[in-house]
Design a protein around this motif. Structure first.
Motif, PDB file in Angstrom:
ATOM      1  N   VAL A 136       0.978   4.136  -2.704  1.00 45.29           N
ATOM      2  CA  VAL A 136       0.756   5.729  -2.697  1.00 45.29           C
ATOM      3  C   VAL A 136       1.875   6.366  -2.898  1.00 45.29           C
ATOM      4  CG1 VAL A 136       0.591   7.384  -0.614  1.00 45.29           C
ATOM      5  CG2 VAL A 136      -0.757   5.176  -0.672  1.00 45.29           C
ATOM      6  N   GLN A 137       3.472   5.938  -2.725  1.00 41.66           N
ATOM      7  CA  GLN A 137       4.374   6.772  -3.178  1.00 41.66           C
ATOM      8  C   GLN A 137       4.418   7.007  -4.641  1.00 41.66           C
ATOM      9  OE1 GLN A 137       7.703   5.623  -0.681  1.00 41.66           O
ATOM     10  NE2 GLN A 137       9.088   6.928  -1.831  1.00 41.66           N
TER      11      GLN A 137
ATOM     12  N   ARG B 111      -4.829  -2.206   2.436  1.00 40.36           N
ATOM     13  CA  ARG B 111      -3.489  -2.758   2.283  1.00 40.36           C
ATOM     14  C   ARG B 111      -3.935  -4.260   1.608  1.00 40.36           C
ATOM     15  NH1 ARG B 111      -1.997   0.941   4.948  1.00 40.36           N
ATOM     16  NH2 ARG B 111      -0.719   1.341   6.801  1.00 40.36           N
TER      17      ARG B 111
ATOM     18  N   HIS C  17       0.830  -1.155   0.104  1.00 44.29           N
ATOM     19  CA  HIS C  17      -0.005  -0.038  -0.166  1.00 44.29           C
ATOM     20  C   HIS C  17       0.822   1.190   0.064  1.00 44.29           C
ATOM     21  CE1 HIS C  17      -2.576   3.256   1.734  1.00 44.29           C
ATOM     22  NE2 HIS C  17      -3.307   2.690   0.996  1.00 44.29           N
ATOM     23  N   ALA C  18       1.915   1.316   0.933  1.00 44.23           N
ATOM     24  CA  ALA C  18       2.849   2.308   1.037  1.00 44.23           C
ATOM     25  C   ALA C  18       3.615   2.692  -0.283  1.00 44.23           C
ATOM     26  CB  ALA C  18       3.812   2.291   2.031  1.00 44.23           C
TER      27      ALA C  18
ATOM     28  N   GLN D 243      -4.382  11.355  -5.289  1.00 43.85           N
ATOM     29  CA  GLN D 243      -3.533  10.833  -4.013  1.00 43.85           C
ATOM     30  C   GLN D 243      -4.558  10.527  -2.933  1.00 43.85           C
ATOM     31  OE1 GLN D 243      -0.178  10.957  -4.422  1.00 43.85           O
ATOM     32  NE2 GLN D 243      -0.222   9.842  -2.627  1.00 43.85           N
ATOM     33  N   GLN D 244      -5.801  11.208  -2.808  1.00 49.54           N
ATOM     34  CA  GLN D 244      -6.576  10.810  -1.778  1.00 49.54           C
ATOM     35  C   GLN D 244      -7.333   9.570  -1.979  1.00 49.54           C
ATOM     36  OE1 GLN D 244      -8.927  14.205  -1.580  1.00 49.54           O
ATOM     37  NE2 GLN D 244      -7.530  15.285  -0.279  1.00 49.54           N
TER      38      GLN D 244
ATOM     39  N   GLU E 239       2.286   9.379  -5.797  1.00 52.56           N
ATOM     40  CA  GLU E 239       2.899  10.920  -5.671  1.00 52.56           C
ATOM     41  C   GLU E 239       4.021  11.200  -6.699  1.00 52.56           C
ATOM     42  OE1 GLU E 239       5.202  13.154  -1.880  1.00 52.56           O
ATOM     43  OE2 GLU E 239       4.847  10.954  -1.835  1.00 52.56           O
TER      44      GLU E 239
ATOM     45  N   VAL F  83      -6.299   7.052  -3.960  1.00 49.22           N
ATOM     46  CA  VAL F  83      -5.358   6.005  -3.927  1.00 49.22           C
ATOM     47  C   VAL F  83      -5.029   5.519  -2.484  1.00 49.22           C
ATOM     48  CG1 VAL F  83      -2.911   6.810  -3.985  1.00 49.22           C
ATOM     49  CG2 VAL F  83      -3.714   4.817  -5.278  1.00 49.22           C
ATOM     50  N   MET F  84      -4.958   6.374  -1.539  1.00 55.50           N
ATOM     51  CA  MET F  84      -4.758   6.213  -0.014  1.00 55.50           C
ATOM     52  C   MET F  84      -6.000   5.431   0.547  1.00 55.50           C
ATOM     53  SD  MET F  84      -2.908   9.577   0.996  1.00 55.50           S
ATOM     54  CE  MET F  84      -2.336   9.019   2.808  1.00 55.50           C
ATOM     55  N   SER F  85      -7.161   5.610  -0.029  1.00 53.86           N
ATOM     56  CA  SER F  85      -8.367   4.904   0.481  1.00 53.86           C
ATOM     57  C   SER F  85      -8.425   3.306   0.224  1.00 53.86           C
ATOM     58  CB  SER F  85      -9.613   5.486   0.120  1.00 53.86           C
ATOM     59  OG  SER F  85      -9.903   5.380  -1.501  1.00 53.86           O
ATOM     60  N   ASN F  86      -7.559   3.048  -0.749  1.00 53.04           N
ATOM     61  CA  ASN F  86      -7.503   1.559  -1.000  1.00 53.04           C
ATOM     62  C   ASN F  86      -6.999   0.817   0.106  1.00 53.04           C
ATOM     63  OD1 ASN F  86      -8.157   1.026  -3.789  1.00 53.04           O
ATOM     64  ND2 ASN F  86      -6.607   2.320  -4.072  1.00 53.04           N
TER      65      ASN F  86
END
Length: 187
Positions: A71-72, A96, A67-68, A88-89, A75, A91-94
């Motif tokens: 997210v990167q 792990r 997941h990290a 960005q927001q 970015e 993709v963060m909601s997916n």
């Protein structure tokens, strides 16, 4: 022929290699031309995407992104191209679990790039362009990153459409050109 198409139409492998050799300088120049935080982030993120991420993905028993890492990667993509804060927001909601499962399955689907892109597109905020960046990180021999400037340089692909069909057309043309350059068909 437009200015964007000049390199794509170049048939000299030496010219292509010389352009590739200055890639880092171009990223640095783009970073210096940027304003604010974006300038300092671009060089570090690009180095991470080009070096650390592929090493991490390829070192795993089964290829996948965490997941990290996804997210990167987003970015990195947004810092080098058009900034879209909602992506960005999103993709963060997916979760792990979903990121690891989808990316693992996508890499297993290769060499069927269409199936791999379709699988990755199940993740929120991941379309063909982002999916191509994921695949390049772990299987650069199978995929090509769908960067706007790269697609714009290929004759017949403007306007850019962020669809699987358009990506496959782009990938086919990139593979065809790479094969011609590598086999010396132009010399």
């Amino acid at each position: 022929m437009t200015g964007h198409e000049i390199l794509y139409n170049c048939k000299n492998p030496t010219v292509w290699r010389s352009i590739f050799a200055v890639y880092g300088d171009v990223v640095e120049a783009k970073a210096m031309a940027s304003k604010g935080k974006k300038a300092s982030k671009l060089i570090a993120l690009d180095k991470w995407y080009q070096e650390a991420l592929p090493e991490a993905v390829c070192s795993r028993k089964e290829k996948f992104l965490t997941h990290a890492e996804l997210v990167q990667l987003m970015e990195w993509k947004l810092t080098r191209g058009k900034f879209r804060p909602t992506l960005q927001q999103m993709v963060m909601s997916n979760s792990r679990e979903s990121v690891e499962a989808c990316t693992r399955k996508a890499f297993k689907l290769l060499p069927d790039v269409s199936a791999a892109i379709t699988e990755l597109s199940k993740l929120k905020a991941v379309g063909p362009a982002t999916a191509s960046a994921v695949l390049v990180a772990g299987a650069p021999q199978e995929a090509a990153f769908m960067a706007d400037e790269a697609v714009e340089s290929v004759p017949g692909l403007v306007p850019i459409k962020y669809t699987l069909k358009h990506y496959i057309l782009y990938l086919h043309k990139v593979r065809e050109r790479a094969t011609q350059l590598n086999n010396g068909k132009f010399l």
